[in-house]
Design an enzyme around this catalytic site. Sequence first.
Site, mmCIF file in Angstrom:
data_model
loop_
_atom_site.group_PDB
_atom_site.id
_atom_site.type_symbol
_atom_site.label_atom_id
_atom_site.label_comp_id
_atom_site.label_asym_id
_atom_site.label_seq_id
_atom_site.Cartn_x
_atom_site.Cartn_y
_atom_site.Cartn_z
ATOM 1 N N ARG A 110 -5.817 1.150 5.263
ATOM 2 C CA ARG A 110 -4.829 1.681 4.323
ATOM 3 C C ARG A 110 -4.605 0.752 3.128
ATOM 4 O O ARG A 110 -4.275 1.201 2.033
ATOM 5 C CB ARG A 110 -3.512 1.974 5.033
ATOM 6 C CG ARG A 110 -2.874 0.805 5.780
ATOM 7 C CD ARG A 110 -1.774 1.322 6.711
ATOM 8 N NE ARG A 110 -1.012 0.295 7.404
ATOM 9 C CZ ARG A 110 -1.345 -0.227 8.576
ATOM 10 N NH1 ARG A 110 -2.472 0.161 9.178
ATOM 11 N NH2 ARG A 110 -0.570 -1.137 9.159
ATOM 12 N N GLU A 133 -0.989 -6.309 8.448
ATOM 13 C CA GLU A 133 0.433 -6.099 8.720
ATOM 14 C C GLU A 133 0.849 -6.897 9.955
ATOM 15 O O GLU A 133 0.010 -7.292 10.781
ATOM 16 C CB GLU A 133 0.691 -4.599 8.929
ATOM 17 C CG GLU A 133 2.111 -4.225 9.325
ATOM 18 C CD GLU A 133 3.171 -4.637 8.312
ATOM 19 O OE1 GLU A 133 3.338 -5.856 8.104
ATOM 20 O OE2 GLU A 133 3.840 -3.750 7.759
ATOM 21 N N HIS A 176 0.801 -5.173 3.025
ATOM 22 C CA HIS A 176 1.655 -4.333 3.862
ATOM 23 C C HIS A 176 3.106 -4.780 3.739
ATOM 24 O O HIS A 176 3.387 -5.826 3.158
ATOM 25 C CB HIS A 176 1.196 -4.425 5.318
ATOM 26 C CG HIS A 176 -0.258 -4.111 5.501
ATOM 27 N ND1 HIS A 176 -0.704 -2.881 5.895
ATOM 28 C CD2 HIS A 176 -1.361 -4.878 5.324
ATOM 29 C CE1 HIS A 176 -2.028 -2.893 5.953
ATOM 30 N NE2 HIS A 176 -2.447 -4.094 5.607
ATOM 31 N N GLY A 177 4.013 -4.007 4.326
ATOM 32 C CA GLY A 177 5.434 -4.282 4.163
ATOM 33 C C GLY A 177 5.849 -5.686 4.554
ATOM 34 O O GLY A 177 6.401 -6.442 3.744
ATOM 35 N N HIS A 205 0.816 -1.216 0.000
ATOM 36 C CA HIS A 205 0.000 0.000 0.000
ATOM 37 C C HIS A 205 0.853 1.271 0.000
ATOM 38 O O HIS A 205 2.052 1.247 0.287
ATOM 39 C CB HIS A 205 -0.939 0.019 1.211
ATOM 40 C CG HIS A 205 -0.233 0.088 2.536
ATOM 41 N ND1 HIS A 205 0.383 1.236 2.996
ATOM 42 C CD2 HIS A 205 -0.050 -0.837 3.499
ATOM 43 C CE1 HIS A 205 0.918 1.024 4.179
ATOM 44 N NE2 HIS A 205 0.684 -0.233 4.502
ATOM 45 N N ARG A 216 12.646 -5.239 13.889
ATOM 46 C CA ARG A 216 12.110 -4.927 12.567
ATOM 47 C C ARG A 216 12.442 -5.999 11.534
ATOM 48 O O ARG A 216 11.612 -6.338 10.694
ATOM 49 C CB ARG A 216 12.665 -3.584 12.072
ATOM 50 C CG ARG A 216 12.232 -2.380 12.862
ATOM 51 C CD ARG A 216 12.791 -1.112 12.240
ATOM 52 N NE ARG A 216 12.167 -0.831 10.954
ATOM 53 C CZ ARG A 216 12.839 -0.525 9.844
ATOM 54 N NH1 ARG A 216 14.169 -0.474 9.852
ATOM 55 N NH2 ARG A 216 12.201 -0.271 8.713
#
Length: 279
Positions: free
Chosen positions: A90, A117, A213-214, A38, A144
């Site tokens: 999103r 996500e 998402h990422g 996104h 992360r």
Amino acid sequence: MWIHLYLSDTVVVSHSISKNINISNFFVKSNRLVLVRHGESEFNLKNLFCGWHDTPLSEGGLQQSRTIAAAKLLEAKIGFDKVYCSALGRSRQSADVILAEMKSSYLPVVLDWRLNERHYGNLTGSNKRQVADAYGEQQVQAWRRGYDEIPPPIEPSNSYYYAILNNLAFRNIPVGQFPLSESMHMCVDRVKPIWEEIKKEVLQGKRVLIVAHGTVARALVQHIEDLSNEDIVKVNVPNCVPIVYEFDLRTGDLIGNSTYLGDAQYIENMKDKVAAIGD
């Protein structure tokens, strides 16, 4: 007699054929799948851990959806039959903008929480740079990018705790499967069943767009490309750059490598930005 042929990325056409023609020669032998992360969200813009908080796209994210994702798909003349998004707004926002630009808003859109996500636990809402200053960059990058590193679970004292737990978009999550924090590995496992469902549709000839998402995009990349745990932690997916995959409909195998639609230097710059902790 007449048969209707669904040709890849074109309209349905009809052909009159004789009994002596081999019908199998007319059928498309491969099919595309497109994966898009996104556009930039308000939390991306502020460099905050987002996860399951339902933040909207920023103005820049809306623009990315129009001028990068939709523009490149139109340029490549890629069409779709169905769209998959997460239960987070999103993801759907980006999909809506892309479909509107492609004049395809009539397409069915499936919202599935398994494409949400990764849940960043109690890091949700925190500035990444401030967390790095407090805990060290190595620890933040482990949270992360580490495959099995789990951030601290979200607590009631977190400003976003109740908004996440009471989000009606999550009401269909089975009992015992609502996470309070997730590692990359947990996210990969969560995504696997929905990916298998999507792949089955792709191999049946349905042209699918996934707007995710990422971390979920990375999880899908791992499943699609059969990457090792060590290799997937090095992958970064830029916002709104379409990733195109081609599948052999007979064997189910991936044909060749993924194709990123866009300027190569821009894509590499965006990947570096995604990997960095930021200011």
